[in-house]
Design an enzyme around this catalytic site. Structure first.
Site, PDB file in Angstrom:
ATOM      1  N   SER A 131      -4.521  15.606  -2.435  1.00 35.94           N
ATOM      2  CA  SER A 131      -4.544  14.185  -2.110  1.00 35.94           C
ATOM      3  C   SER A 131      -5.201  13.953  -0.761  1.00 35.94           C
ATOM      4  O   SER A 131      -5.128  14.810   0.135  1.00 35.94           O
ATOM      5  CB  SER A 131      -3.095  13.679  -2.056  1.00 35.94           C
ATOM      6  N   TYR A 153       5.829  14.901   1.546  1.00 30.79           N
ATOM      7  CA  TYR A 153       4.897  14.953   0.411  1.00 30.79           C
ATOM      8  C   TYR A 153       3.541  15.520   0.841  1.00 30.79           C
ATOM      9  O   TYR A 153       3.014  16.459   0.235  1.00 30.79           O
ATOM     10  CB  TYR A 153       4.738  13.547  -0.196  1.00 30.79           C
ATOM     11  N   LYS A 165       1.419  19.222  -0.101  1.00 33.15           N
ATOM     12  CA  LYS A 165       0.045  19.355  -0.599  1.00 33.15           C
ATOM     13  C   LYS A 165      -0.765  20.275   0.326  1.00 33.15           C
ATOM     14  O   LYS A 165      -1.571  21.079  -0.127  1.00 33.15           O
ATOM     15  CB  LYS A 165      -0.631  17.985  -0.728  1.00 33.15           C
TER      16      LYS A 165
HETATM   17  C1  UD1 Z   1       0.138   6.319  -1.158  1.00 37.87           C
HETATM   18  C2  UD1 Z   1       0.607   7.430  -0.299  1.00 37.87           C
HETATM   19  C3  UD1 Z   1      -0.264   8.634  -0.569  1.00 37.87           C
HETATM   20  C4  UD1 Z   1      -0.190   9.012  -2.029  1.00 37.87           C
HETATM   21  C5  UD1 Z   1      -0.607   7.827  -2.879  1.00 37.87           C
HETATM   22  C6  UD1 Z   1      -0.402   8.105  -4.358  1.00 37.87           C
HETATM   23  C7  UD1 Z   1       1.598   6.346   1.654  1.00 37.87           C
HETATM   24  C8  UD1 Z   1       1.502   6.148   3.116  1.00 37.87           C
HETATM   25  N1  UD1 Z   1       0.601   7.025   1.085  1.00 37.87           N
HETATM   26  O1  UD1 Z   1      -1.219   6.047  -0.780  1.00 37.87           O
HETATM   27  O2  UD1 Z   1       0.168   9.714   0.227  1.00 37.87           O
HETATM   28  O3  UD1 Z   1      -1.047  10.098  -2.288  1.00 37.87           O
HETATM   29  O4  UD1 Z   1       0.170   6.689  -2.512  1.00 37.87           O
HETATM   30  O5  UD1 Z   1       0.917   8.121  -4.718  1.00 37.87           O
HETATM   31  O6  UD1 Z   1       2.547   5.912   1.019  1.00 37.87           O
HETATM   32  N2  UD1 Z   1       0.002  -2.123   0.046  1.00 37.87           N
HETATM   33  C9  UD1 Z   1       0.442  -3.411   0.226  1.00 37.87           C
HETATM   34  N3  UD1 Z   1       1.463  -3.871  -0.543  1.00 37.87           N
HETATM   35  C10 UD1 Z   1       2.091  -3.088  -1.483  1.00 37.87           C
HETATM   36  C11 UD1 Z   1       1.658  -1.758  -1.662  1.00 37.87           C
HETATM   37  C12 UD1 Z   1       0.602  -1.310  -0.872  1.00 37.87           C
HETATM   38  O7  UD1 Z   1      -0.099  -4.152   1.055  1.00 37.87           O
HETATM   39  O8  UD1 Z   1       3.038  -3.552  -2.135  1.00 37.87           O
HETATM   40  C13 UD1 Z   1      -1.154  -1.639   0.822  1.00 37.87           C
HETATM   41  C14 UD1 Z   1      -0.869  -0.432   1.690  1.00 37.87           C
HETATM   42  O9  UD1 Z   1      -0.404  -0.813   2.947  1.00 37.87           O
HETATM   43  C15 UD1 Z   1      -2.257   0.237   1.720  1.00 37.87           C
HETATM   44  C16 UD1 Z   1      -2.864  -0.108   0.363  1.00 37.87           C
HETATM   45  O10 UD1 Z   1      -2.143  -1.244  -0.101  1.00 37.87           O
HETATM   46  O11 UD1 Z   1      -3.045  -0.341   2.725  1.00 37.87           O
HETATM   47  C17 UD1 Z   1      -2.731   1.000  -0.658  1.00 37.87           C
HETATM   48  O12 UD1 Z   1      -1.380   1.412  -0.725  1.00 37.87           O
HETATM   49  P1  UD1 Z   1      -0.845   2.391  -1.876  1.00 37.87           P
HETATM   50  O13 UD1 Z   1      -1.322   1.936  -3.184  1.00 37.87           O
HETATM   51  O14 UD1 Z   1       0.625   2.552  -1.678  1.00 37.87           O
HETATM   52  O15 UD1 Z   1      -1.590   3.764  -1.584  1.00 37.87           O
HETATM   53  P2  UD1 Z   1      -1.668   4.650  -0.258  1.00 37.87           P
HETATM   54  O16 UD1 Z   1      -0.759   4.187   0.790  1.00 37.87           O
HETATM   55  O17 UD1 Z   1      -3.105   4.764   0.094  1.00 37.87           O
END
Ligand code: UD1
Length: 340
Positions: A127, A151, A155
């Site tokens: 990842s 997590y 990895k």
């Molecule tokens: C997350 C994990 C990452 C993991 C991946 C797949 C974290 C910090 N990282 O990635 O290690 O490999 O999931 O499971 O958790 N966001 C919102 N609202 C929401 C959800 C997300 O604003 O309800 C934003 C987040 O702040 C981020 C973006 O959307 O900027 C993507 O978030 P997300 O889909 O959770 O992925 P990652 O954080 O990149």
């Protein structure tokens, strides 16, 4: 390439099930091994309906050495694509032992059984999280490891273990794939991402707001140093990602050597851009509010996609709009939301 006998651990999960289809389409004989702890059993039936062929499934945990041994004795696998793992960051902070047990212990168990059966080709799911907060974006594979949570640490340890193993015996050929943010669903609308609980990740969360199951999206922070202040990610269509595994496997057989590549598009989108794209795809008004930053979040994750292009000939084909449209077709269709 001639069809190979492949073991797909975690093959009933989100990325695993799409990869099952891509590998089957490429002519491989694939056996799924899954504990169904975090996957629905109905996925197997759907995979069979999509391919028109029965699906070979073993119901077992990847930590179960005896079950793996029996699977290898029967299946005489030539390679393994290893997805089976735990993947929720906040959950990993609460129960680190389970994450190390499944993600590191499960990997070690699998590798020992593979070795005992003279099978030394592996594609490993890693990842972008191994980069922590990277110094450079787009982030190249040469960026250093930075663990941000248990997590991510599992990895990193997995990758390091595989590095030492390859160094110990040149017969090992291991492809390490660092995924950026998978999104979207299969064109059949029969499989997609469908978490049992309230989703942690952005795209599945948005999809449940679009269906009305959840009231509104919380945008975690709008004060990052990004063009619109919200987090930027490199979303990659799960079908493109699945194809990356077919190429990785092909390369292992062709070259007999391992590789380490990012799988992303090389282009980032902000949370607000994703919400807009999903609005267009679903034709729904999606309510959102700006909420505080999520602890541990990274402002920007964008892959340098050059090495995957060079080494594997991998280039993504699908756009963010296609990710949103396929996600919506799946989640609003008749096949999503199983209760099994
Ligand atoms: C997350 C994990 C990452 C993991 C991946 C797949 C974290 C910090 N990282 O990635 O290690 O490999 O999931 O499971 O958790 N966001 C919102 N609202 C929401 C959800 C997300 O604003 O309800 C934003 C987040 O702040 C981020 C973006 O959307 O900027 C993507 O978030 P997300 O889909 O959770 O992925 P990652 O954080 O990149």
């Amino acid at each position: 390439m001639a069809g190979r006998r492949i073991l797909l651990t975690g093959g009933a999960g989100y990325i695993g099930s799409h990869t099952y289809l891509a590998l089957s389409e490429a002519g491989h004989a694939v056996t799924i091994l899954d504990s169904f702890e975090n996957a629905r059993r109905s996925v197997v039936d759907r995979l069979g309906r999509i391919t028109g062929r029965p699906v070979d499934v073993i119901d077992a945990d990847v930590r179960d050495a005896a079950a793996l041994d029996a699977a290898f004795a029967q299946g005489r696998f030539e390679a393994v694509v290893h997805f089976a793992a735990l993947k929720a960051v906040s959950d990993s902070v609460k129960r680190p032992l389970d994450y190390f047990d499944v993600n590191v212990g499960g990997l070690t168990t699998l590798l020992k059984v593979m070795e005992a059966h003279d099978c030394r080709r592996l594609v490993f799911s890693s990842s972008a999280t191994v980069y922590g907060v990277p110094d450079e974006t787009p982030t190249p594979e040469t960026a250093e490891f930075r663990a941000m949570n248990p997590y991510g640490q599992t990895k990193i340890i997995g990758e390091q273990l595989l590095g030492w193993l390859s160094a110990s015996d040149p017969r090992w050929a291991i492809g390490i794939l660092r995924y950026f943010n998978p999104a979207g669903a299969h064109a059949s609308t029969m499989i997609g991402e469908d978490p049992r609980d309230i989703p942690n990740n952005l795209m599945p969360f948005i999809s449940k707001v679009a269906t009305g199951e959840l009231p509104k999206i919380s945008v975690f922070g709008d004060d990052y140093d990004t063009p619109d202040g919200t987090g930027v990610r490199d979303y990659i269509h799960v079908e493109d990602l699945a194809r990356g595994h077919v190429l990785s496997l092909g390369k292992l057989f062709e070259s007999g050597e391992g590789h380490l590549v990012n799988l992303g598009t090389g282009r980032g989108y902000s949370v607000l851009e994703v919400i807009s794209a999903y609005k267009r795809a679903s034709n729904r008004d999606l309510a959102f509010e700006i909420a505080p930053r999520r602890p541990g979040d990274v402002p920007i994750y964008v892959a340098s996609a050059e090495k995957a292009a060079e080494v594997l000939g991998f280039r993504t084909e699908k756009t963010l709009d296609q990710m949103c449209a396929s996600s919506w077709a799946w989640i609003s269709g008749e096949h999503s939301g199983g209760t099994d």
